[in-house]
Structure formats: structure tokens, C-alpha cells
Write an enzyme that holds these catalytic residues in place. Structure first.
Site, PDB file in Angstrom:
ATOM      1  N   GLY A  48     -66.086 -33.301  19.396  1.00 60.71           N
ATOM      2  CA  GLY A  48     -66.191 -32.024  18.695  1.00 60.71           C
ATOM      3  C   GLY A  48     -66.346 -30.852  19.649  1.00 60.71           C
ATOM      4  N   CYS A  49     -67.172 -31.027  20.653  1.00 59.45           N
ATOM      5  CA  CYS A  49     -67.410 -29.941  21.606  1.00 59.45           C
ATOM      6  C   CYS A  49     -66.170 -29.665  22.449  1.00 59.45           C
ATOM      7  CB  CYS A  49     -68.611 -30.269  22.488  1.00 59.45           C
ATOM      8  SG  CYS A  49     -70.147 -30.391  21.529  1.00 59.45           S
ATOM      9  N   THR A  50     -65.410 -30.706  22.753  1.00 60.92           N
ATOM     10  CA  THR A  50     -64.155 -30.519  23.485  1.00 60.92           C
ATOM     11  C   THR A  50     -63.167 -29.740  22.636  1.00 60.92           C
ATOM     12  OG1 THR A  50     -64.512 -32.521  24.784  1.00 60.92           O
ATOM     13  CG2 THR A  50     -62.237 -31.724  24.608  1.00 60.92           C
ATOM     14  N   ALA A  53     -64.331 -26.060  22.499  1.00 60.82           N
ATOM     15  CA  ALA A  53     -64.123 -25.373  23.772  1.00 60.82           C
ATOM     16  C   ALA A  53     -62.637 -25.101  24.013  1.00 60.82           C
ATOM     17  CB  ALA A  53     -64.703 -26.201  24.916  1.00 60.82           C
TER      18      ALA A  53
END
Length: 157
Positions: A48-50, A53
Site C-alpha cells: 500500500g505504501c509503495t 508513494a
């Protein structure tokens, strides 16, 4: 631990000075006179964070053209942030807040629900700070996917 206080539009953005992926100190006050998106995410290199970003990376030109800079903040150490930045070719600063003081000051750390359980952790949050250092937009519990497109729509960027 109770929920940390949440910021709202009109509040003064809590200042911070944190190391970036290369160990250089970056302060919110460095951006005075410009708008800046400050977003908080749980962990570098997670799916999710990838996605989030990379969405910011892919929309950075349009945000920049609108006079908006982007800063990402997580509790990861600078070394992990550098690997994440390099692997994903991220072109905006990633800042390290391992003691979670900034996360807490911005209301981005506390109780959240994950997989049906209440846990303590980073609350995925996004803020727009105006040129005077005031919170213009405060969004908590945002989705990793589609969030940047929604933010652009909300800001007419």
C-alpha cells in the site's frame, strides 16, 4: 494509548525537523512561502505504501506546477527510506520519524483498525500546508490507492 489529537483546517501545522533518506535535516519551515503536502504512511516498501508513494511520484509534475511540494513521513530509518526511494525512483523527500514524535503531533499515530482488530500504529494521513504554515486540508484514514487522484480533484490540480 489514547488517540492523539487530530489537526483540522485552520490549525497551525506543527513544525518539525527530521532526517531524510540521506541523513540531511529537512524542516517544515524550509517550505514557508510554498504549499506542501505532508503525508504519513506506515512503512516503506509495503504494497500500500509503495502504491501511494508511486502515485505521488507519478503526479509530482502536476503538483509542482501548481506550486505544491510533497514530503512523505514514516517511522522507518533513513537507510530503509533510501532503499525504498532508489528502488521506486521516488523524487521527493522521505523523512524518518522513528520516535513517532512528529506522527503524534500531527495526529497520525494511535488506535486504528487492521483486519478487524484495534491496534496502535501509523494512521495513513495527508495534509496540505499553505504558504503561511496553516493546515489547509487534513485527511485521516486515507486509502493508499486512488488517494492522490482524489487529492488532485479536491485541490483542482
Amino acid at each position: 494509548m489514547a488517540q492523539t489529537p487530530r489537526l483540522q483546517a485552520g490549525d497551525t501545522a506543527p513544525d518539525f525537523s527530521l532526517p531524510d533518506a540521506d541523513g540531511n535535516t529537512v524542516s517544515l519551515s524550509d517550505y514557508k512561502g510554498r504549499k506542501v503536502v505532508v503525508y504519513f504512511y506506515p512503512a516503506a516498501s509495503t504494497p500500500g505504501c509503495t502504491k501511494q508513494a508511486c502515485d505521488f511520484r507519478d503526479n509530482l509534475a502536476e503538483l509542482s506546477d501548481a506550486g505544491i511540494d510533497v514530503l512523505g513521513i514514516s517511522p522507518d530509518k533513513p537507510e530503509k527510506l533510501a532503499k525504498f526511494r532508489d528502488k521506486e525512483q521516488l523524487t521527493f523527500p522521505l523523512l524518518s520519524d522513528p520516535d513517532r514524535k512528529v506522527l503524534e503531533a500531527w495526529g497520525a499515530y494511535g488506535e486504528k483498525t487492521m483486519y478487524g482488530k484495534t491496534v496502535q500504529g501509523v494512521i495513513r494521513s495527508t495534509f496540505l500546508v499553505d504558504e503561511e504554515g496553516q493546515i489547509a486540508v487534513a485527511q485521516y484514514n486515507v486509502r493508499a490507492t486512488g488517494h492522490v487522484a482524489k487529492l488532485r480533484r479536491d485541490l483542482s490540480v
